[in-house]
Design a protein around this motif. Sequence first.
Motif, PDB file in Angstrom:
ATOM      1  N   PHE A 180      52.128  42.072   1.749  1.00  0.00           N
ATOM      2  CA  PHE A 180      50.852  42.310   2.420  1.00  0.00           C
ATOM      3  C   PHE A 180      50.722  41.485   3.698  1.00  0.00           C
ATOM      4  CE2 PHE A 180      49.949  43.620  -1.940  1.00  0.00           C
ATOM      5  CZ  PHE A 180      49.349  44.843  -1.728  1.00  0.00           C
ATOM      6  N   ASP A 181      51.500  40.412   3.804  1.00  0.00           N
ATOM      7  CA  ASP A 181      51.496  39.602   5.019  1.00  0.00           C
ATOM      8  C   ASP A 181      52.406  40.180   6.093  1.00  0.00           C
ATOM      9  OD1 ASP A 181      49.813  37.796   3.769  1.00  0.00           O
ATOM     10  OD2 ASP A 181      51.459  36.494   3.126  1.00  0.00           O
ATOM     11  N   ARG A 182      53.408  40.960   5.687  1.00  0.00           N
ATOM     12  CA  ARG A 182      54.434  41.438   6.613  1.00  0.00           C
ATOM     13  C   ARG A 182      54.219  42.854   7.119  1.00  0.00           C
ATOM     14  NH1 ARG A 182      57.648  40.276   2.321  1.00  0.00           N
ATOM     15  NH2 ARG A 182      58.436  42.395   2.390  1.00  0.00           N
ATOM     16  N   THR A 183      53.561  43.687   6.371  1.00  0.00           N
ATOM     17  CA  THR A 183      53.483  45.095   6.734  1.00  0.00           C
ATOM     18  C   THR A 183      52.226  45.733   6.170  1.00  0.00           C
ATOM     19  OG1 THR A 183      54.710  47.173   6.718  1.00  0.00           O
ATOM     20  CG2 THR A 183      54.813  45.863   4.724  1.00  0.00           C
ATOM     21  N   GLU A 184      51.946  46.929   6.619  1.00  0.00           N
ATOM     22  CA  GLU A 184      50.805  47.679   6.104  1.00  0.00           C
ATOM     23  C   GLU A 184      51.294  49.011   5.568  1.00  0.00           C
ATOM     24  OE1 GLU A 184      47.503  48.084   8.753  1.00  0.00           O
ATOM     25  OE2 GLU A 184      47.702  46.033   9.469  1.00  0.00           O
ATOM     26  N   THR A 185      50.644  49.494   4.560  1.00  0.00           N
ATOM     27  CA  THR A 185      50.932  50.810   4.008  1.00  0.00           C
ATOM     28  C   THR A 185      49.643  51.370   3.424  1.00  0.00           C
ATOM     29  OG1 THR A 185      52.391  52.090   2.566  1.00  0.00           O
ATOM     30  CG2 THR A 185      51.605  49.978   1.720  1.00  0.00           C
ATOM     31  N   GLU A 186      49.621  52.655   3.217  1.00  0.00           N
ATOM     32  CA  GLU A 186      48.434  53.290   2.654  1.00  0.00           C
ATOM     33  C   GLU A 186      48.521  53.415   1.144  1.00  0.00           C
ATOM     34  OE1 GLU A 186      48.075  57.043   4.606  1.00  0.00           O
ATOM     35  OE2 GLU A 186      47.616  56.143   6.544  1.00  0.00           O
ATOM     36  N   GLY A 194      49.510  46.342 -17.151  1.00  0.00           N
ATOM     37  CA  GLY A 194      50.914  46.141 -17.494  1.00  0.00           C
ATOM     38  C   GLY A 194      51.887  47.004 -16.707  1.00  0.00           C
ATOM     39  N   THR A 195      51.371  47.880 -15.869  1.00  0.00           N
ATOM     40  CA  THR A 195      52.211  48.777 -15.081  1.00  0.00           C
ATOM     41  C   THR A 195      52.903  48.013 -13.965  1.00  0.00           C
ATOM     42  OG1 THR A 195      50.666  50.585 -15.528  1.00  0.00           O
ATOM     43  CG2 THR A 195      52.179  50.892 -13.705  1.00  0.00           C
ATOM     44  N   GLU A 196      54.194  48.291 -13.761  1.00  0.00           N
ATOM     45  CA  GLU A 196      54.924  47.651 -12.677  1.00  0.00           C
ATOM     46  C   GLU A 196      54.536  48.298 -11.348  1.00  0.00           C
ATOM     47  OE1 GLU A 196      59.066  47.900 -13.786  1.00  0.00           O
ATOM     48  OE2 GLU A 196      58.932  45.975 -14.825  1.00  0.00           O
ATOM     49  N   VAL A 197      54.440  47.464 -10.300  1.00  0.00           N
ATOM     50  CA  VAL A 197      54.022  47.903  -8.969  1.00  0.00           C
ATOM     51  C   VAL A 197      55.208  47.762  -8.019  1.00  0.00           C
ATOM     52  CG1 VAL A 197      52.388  47.550  -7.084  1.00  0.00           C
ATOM     53  CG2 VAL A 197      51.672  47.129  -9.446  1.00  0.00           C
ATOM     54  N   PHE A 198      55.466  48.817  -7.235  1.00  0.00           N
ATOM     55  CA  PHE A 198      56.601  48.850  -6.320  1.00  0.00           C
ATOM     56  C   PHE A 198      56.131  49.126  -4.898  1.00  0.00           C
ATOM     57  CE2 PHE A 198      58.112  49.935 -10.491  1.00  0.00           C
ATOM     58  CZ  PHE A 198      59.302  49.253 -10.609  1.00  0.00           C
ATOM     59  N   PHE A 199      57.005  48.807  -3.946  1.00  0.00           N
ATOM     60  CA  PHE A 199      56.742  49.046  -2.533  1.00  0.00           C
ATOM     61  C   PHE A 199      57.907  49.834  -1.959  1.00  0.00           C
ATOM     62  CE2 PHE A 199      56.242  48.015   1.953  1.00  0.00           C
ATOM     63  CZ  PHE A 199      54.864  48.119   2.091  1.00  0.00           C
ATOM     64  N   PRO A 200      57.641  50.801  -1.070  1.00  0.00           N
ATOM     65  CA  PRO A 200      58.735  51.589  -0.475  1.00  0.00           C
ATOM     66  C   PRO A 200      59.601  50.723   0.447  1.00  0.00           C
ATOM     67  CG  PRO A 200      56.572  52.362   0.294  1.00  0.00           C
ATOM     68  CD  PRO A 200      56.331  51.227  -0.623  1.00  0.00           C
ATOM     69  N   ARG A 201      60.914  50.723   0.191  1.00  0.00           N
ATOM     70  CA  ARG A 201      61.843  49.906   0.980  1.00  0.00           C
ATOM     71  C   ARG A 201      61.811  50.268   2.464  1.00  0.00           C
ATOM     72  NH1 ARG A 201      65.487  46.953  -2.069  1.00  0.00           N
ATOM     73  NH2 ARG A 201      65.708  47.671  -4.200  1.00  0.00           N
ATOM     74  N   ASN A 202      61.765  51.550   2.768  1.00  0.00           N
ATOM     75  CA  ASN A 202      61.843  51.967   4.174  1.00  0.00           C
ATOM     76  C   ASN A 202      60.664  51.449   4.986  1.00  0.00           C
ATOM     77  OD1 ASN A 202      60.019  53.691   2.918  1.00  0.00           O
ATOM     78  ND2 ASN A 202      60.590  55.443   4.161  1.00  0.00           N
ATOM     79  N   GLU A 203      59.498  51.379   4.426  1.00  0.00           N
ATOM     80  CA  GLU A 203      58.339  50.878   5.169  1.00  0.00           C
ATOM     81  C   GLU A 203      58.403  49.374   5.352  1.00  0.00           C
ATOM     82  OE1 GLU A 203      54.435  52.278   4.410  1.00  0.00           O
ATOM     83  OE2 GLU A 203      55.154  54.202   3.677  1.00  0.00           O
ATOM     84  N   ALA A 204      58.921  48.671   4.378  1.00  0.00           N
ATOM     85  CA  ALA A 204      59.010  47.215   4.470  1.00  0.00           C
ATOM     86  C   ALA A 204      60.009  46.800   5.539  1.00  0.00           C
ATOM     87  CB  ALA A 204      59.411  46.619   3.121  1.00  0.00           C
ATOM     88  N   VAL A 205      61.130  47.477   5.630  1.00  0.00           N
ATOM     89  CA  VAL A 205      62.159  47.120   6.605  1.00  0.00           C
ATOM     90  C   VAL A 205      61.724  47.514   8.009  1.00  0.00           C
ATOM     91  CG1 VAL A 205      64.520  47.537   7.354  1.00  0.00           C
ATOM     92  CG2 VAL A 205      64.020  47.236   4.938  1.00  0.00           C
ATOM     93  N   ASP A 206      61.203  48.730   8.170  1.00  0.00           N
ATOM     94  CA  ASP A 206      60.834  49.211   9.501  1.00  0.00           C
ATOM     95  C   ASP A 206      59.760  48.357  10.156  1.00  0.00           C
ATOM     96  OD1 ASP A 206      61.128  52.763   8.726  1.00  0.00           O
ATOM     97  OD2 ASP A 206      62.639  51.260   9.204  1.00  0.00           O
ATOM     98  N   ASP A 207      58.781  47.939   9.378  1.00  0.00           N
ATOM     99  CA  ASP A 207      57.674  47.176   9.944  1.00  0.00           C
ATOM    100  C   ASP A 207      57.977  45.684  10.026  1.00  0.00           C
ATOM    101  OD1 ASP A 207      56.324  49.502  10.164  1.00  0.00           O
ATOM    102  OD2 ASP A 207      54.990  49.171   8.465  1.00  0.00           O
ATOM    103  N   ASN A 208      59.120  45.269   9.545  1.00  0.00           N
ATOM    104  CA  ASN A 208      59.443  43.851   9.478  1.00  0.00           C
ATOM    105  C   ASN A 208      60.622  43.505  10.379  1.00  0.00           C
ATOM    106  OD1 ASN A 208      58.955  41.277   8.462  1.00  0.00           O
ATOM    107  ND2 ASN A 208      60.491  41.511   6.865  1.00  0.00           N
TER     108      ASN A 208
END
Length: 168
Positions: A32-38, A82-96
């Motif tokens: 959340f500090d590095r990128t934004e997503t919807e 208890g559900t695991e939460v994931f983030f899309p790799r492509n958005e994290a790399v592109d915005d970082n």
Amino acid sequence: MIRKNDVYKIGTVGKAHGLKGEVTIHIDDDVFDRTETEYLILEIDGILVPFFMEEYRFKTDETVLMKFEGIDSQERARQLTGTEVFFPRNEAVDDNDGELSYAQLTGFTVINSADGKAVGEIAYIDEQTANIMFELTDGTLLPAAEELIDDINIEQRTITLRIADGLL
């Protein structure tokens, strides 16, 4: 369809918060500090499902209060506990600017720089202490110090690591 290789785990849904469908999410990554997503991706019955965010706010550095679209009651929010939460790799790399966090390396294959052979796949990154460790799928622990990393290949999903004799 979202594949496991397209995402990386950033946390777990805790309990419901309030009456209007908010949940707590315990996060292991500073995404959340590095990128934004919807949206974030939750694993529901073994299927990766995108959940769009209405709003979120930090309760602590590791806890986020999250309101997802379509989750409008405490009962619905409890179903996500208890559900695991994931983030899309492509958005994290592109915005970082191409830099990866340790959490994004989950699922990468470790290559021993001494002989060029694959050692195993990173199952978990332990960042609880100052000595960050890669835990491989077979349970092997390897130090993840930046000075031991020779190369990271995002396309091939490999990390070349200088591994001290005797660790394997």
